[in-house]
Design an enzyme around this catalytic site. Structure first.
Site, PDB file in Angstrom:
ATOM      1  CG  ASN A 170      -4.151  16.611   1.260  1.00 53.91           C
ATOM      2  OD1 ASN A 170      -3.900  16.080   2.336  1.00 53.91           O
ATOM      3  ND2 ASN A 170      -5.351  16.565   0.714  1.00 53.91           N
ATOM      4  CB  THR A 211      -2.191  13.349   5.576  1.00 51.38           C
ATOM      5  OG1 THR A 211      -2.474  12.393   4.551  1.00 51.38           O
ATOM      6  CG2 THR A 211      -0.719  13.303   5.932  1.00 51.38           C
ATOM      7  CB  SER A 219      -5.782   4.759   2.290  1.00 52.29           C
ATOM      8  OG  SER A 219      -5.512   5.868   1.472  1.00 52.29           O
ATOM      9  CE  LYS A 243       3.713   6.807   6.232  1.00 55.14           C
ATOM     10  NZ  LYS A 243       3.428   7.775   5.141  1.00 55.14           N
ATOM     11  CE  LYS A 245       4.854   7.493  -1.447  1.00 48.92           C
ATOM     12  NZ  LYS A 245       4.221   7.747  -0.152  1.00 48.92           N
ATOM     13  CE  LYS A 277      -4.035   2.056   0.566  1.00 44.50           C
ATOM     14  NZ  LYS A 277      -3.686   2.899  -0.612  1.00 44.50           N
TER      15      LYS A 277
HETATM   16  N1  GLU Z   1       0.880   8.961   0.258  1.00 44.86           N
HETATM   17  C1  GLU Z   1       0.395   8.831   1.606  1.00 44.86           C
HETATM   18  C2  GLU Z   1       1.520   8.447   2.535  1.00 44.86           C
HETATM   19  O1  GLU Z   1       2.682   8.689   2.256  1.00 44.86           O
HETATM   20  C3  GLU Z   1      -0.832   7.938   1.701  1.00 44.86           C
HETATM   21  C4  GLU Z   1      -0.658   6.541   1.254  1.00 44.86           C
HETATM   22  C5  GLU Z   1      -1.970   5.756   1.159  1.00 44.86           C
HETATM   23  O2  GLU Z   1      -2.997   6.293   1.487  1.00 44.86           O
HETATM   24  O3  GLU Z   1      -1.886   4.606   0.738  1.00 44.86           O
HETATM   25  O4  GLU Z   1       1.295   7.963   3.606  1.00 44.86           O
END
Ligand code: GLU
Length: 420
Positions: free
Chosen positions: A218, A188, A349, A92, A104, A68
């Site tokens: 954002n 976030t 998410s 995370k 990613k 993810k």
């Molecule tokens: N891009 C965000 C992060 O770095 C969200 C990732 C997601 O929602 O999968 O945490």
């Protein structure tokens, strides 16, 4: 020899490993990205010419579930950055106990230079290139720097046409009309906000405290709104172009109006005592809470000593280098680390993915309550671990995540060392 970003990030893994009794197999598995796919996206520009852009998708580790993580559109994106961001996503998701591994993606492009239809073609080309790796049970993208709900919507639509069925759980951060979740837009910032508020007494901050925010995208803009809303004083904000230092405080509405109009620096003329702030100078601004909310490596060996805030809330991924971490620790500054402080995005998410799979949608109140509970539970556990072991909050977050990852790696057994 220059150190890669990933090598720098792995310093934190080694540090956490020292606090746990680990099977060496665990580190061997987590030291390297599982797979990184690279391609060139060739798209038709509006003037009829063709242009190509480098693109990547990294699935760093899928021990705890499908990978993810977001997709970034940025002119300086690189494979090293993508793999590092995917490493951070792995930790995370484990910090928050989400049933995911880390991934990613990125495209090396300045999306601000593309028209809307070029951007759509690029987004669809990304999904065409990576549809074989992506999937609701395999790898689930989301927005990241310079990508948004509109782009996720195009990608979801492209995926549906490739697989021949509607499959909203393939990507998160979608428009509400296409199965997006309420509350994903500010998640976030909201996660970091709930965490900060929960630890106010321990951190010695609260309403009235002065906040400096780097980045007004954002994460940064929603954080300004949430903190301003409960009485924190926003004294400095920068974006990639300019900034404003207003020791008397600036309202969220003024910031938004300036951002959409003549730029943040234009506020210097209308607010008493305010001055233009160069983006490079945000780190040393006199404040109580510093919120990096843009890109990596903002605070490094060369400027860490100038930080004046007593708390740093990392809404960006990787804004503090390991060398700077040590300097901040010596100064007694507490860092709420990225893999915890900005985990609200991926947590909502996850809620979106769950709602898509069950076809039943929650109210925004339910989303906020669940997010708040998760941030407080994991945040409290990490805070106590840090105090108990006498380690930094960052080290504690890594230890917390690594023990979950290790348990899952061991549970898979030795025969199935690599999953899927
Ligand atoms: N891009 C965000 C992060 O770095 C969200 C990732 C997601 O929602 O999968 O945490």
């Amino acid at each position: 020899m220059t150190t890669s970003m990933l090598d720098q990030a792995l310093v934190r893994l080694d540090d956490a490993a020292q606090h746990l009794k680990l099977d060496p197999d665990v580190l061997e598995k987590l030291k390297y990205p599982r797979e990184t796919t690279k391609t060139r996206l060739l798209i038709r520009m509006d003037d009829g010419s063709r242009k190509s852009f480098m693109a990547w998708r990294c699935r760093y580790d899928d021990t705890r579930g499908p990978t993810k993580g977001g997709i970034r559109f940025h002119p300086e994106a690189s494979i090293d950055e993508v793999e590092t961001l995917a490493f951070w996503m792995t930790f995370k998701c484990a910090v928050m106990n989400l049933p995911y591994g880390g991934g990613k993606g990125a495209v090396q492009v300045d999306p601000r230079k593309l028209s809307k239809s070029e951007l759509e073609r690029l987004s669809r080309a990304y999904m065409q290139a990576f549809a074989g790796i992506i999937g609701p049970d395999r790898d689930i993208p989301a927005p990241d720097v310079y990508t948004n709900a509109m782009i996720m919507g195009w990608m979801a639509d492209e995926y549906a046409s490739i697989v021949g069925r509607v499959s909203p759980a393939v990507i998160t951060g979608k428009p509400i009309a296409l199965g997006g979740s309420l509350g994903r837009d500010d998640a976030t910032a909201r996660g970091g906000f709930y965490l900060l508020r929960h630890l106010e007494t321990e951190l010695g901050v609260g309403p009235g405290a002065r906040v400096a925010i780097q980045g007004f995208g954002n994460a940064g803009s929603h954080m300004a709104n949430l903190l301003h809303g409960v009485g924190y004083k926003i004294v400095a904000v920068t974006d990639s172009r300019s900034g404003i230092h207003a020791p008397g405080g600036v309202s969220y509405d003024d910031l938004i109006a300036a951002k959409q109009g003549a730029g943040l620096a234009s506020l210097a003329d209308s607010l008493p005592g305010a001055s233009v702030l160069s983006p490079d100078d945000i780190v040393g601004v006199d404040c109580d809470v510093l919120v990096p909310a843009a890109l990596e490596n903002l605070i490094h060996e060369g400027n860490a000593d100038t930080v004046k805030g007593k708390v740093v809330v990392e809404l960006a991924n990787g804004p503090i280098t390991p060398e700077a971490d040590a300097i901040l620790a010596k100064k007694g500054i507490i860092v709420l680390p990225d893999i915890l402080a900005n985990a609200g995005g991926v947590t909502v998410s996850y809620f979106e993915w769950v709602q898509n799979r069950q076809g039943y949608y929650w109210t925004v109140g339910e989303i906020h309550d669940r997010l708040k509970a998760s941030m407080e539970n994991e945040g409290r556990a990490i805070w106590l671990l840090a105090n108990d072991r006498g380690i930094s909050v960052r080290s504690a977050a890594y230890v917390h995540a690594l023990s979950r990852l290790a348990e899952a790696i061991e549970a898979h057994g030795t025969q199935q060392f690599f999953t899927s």
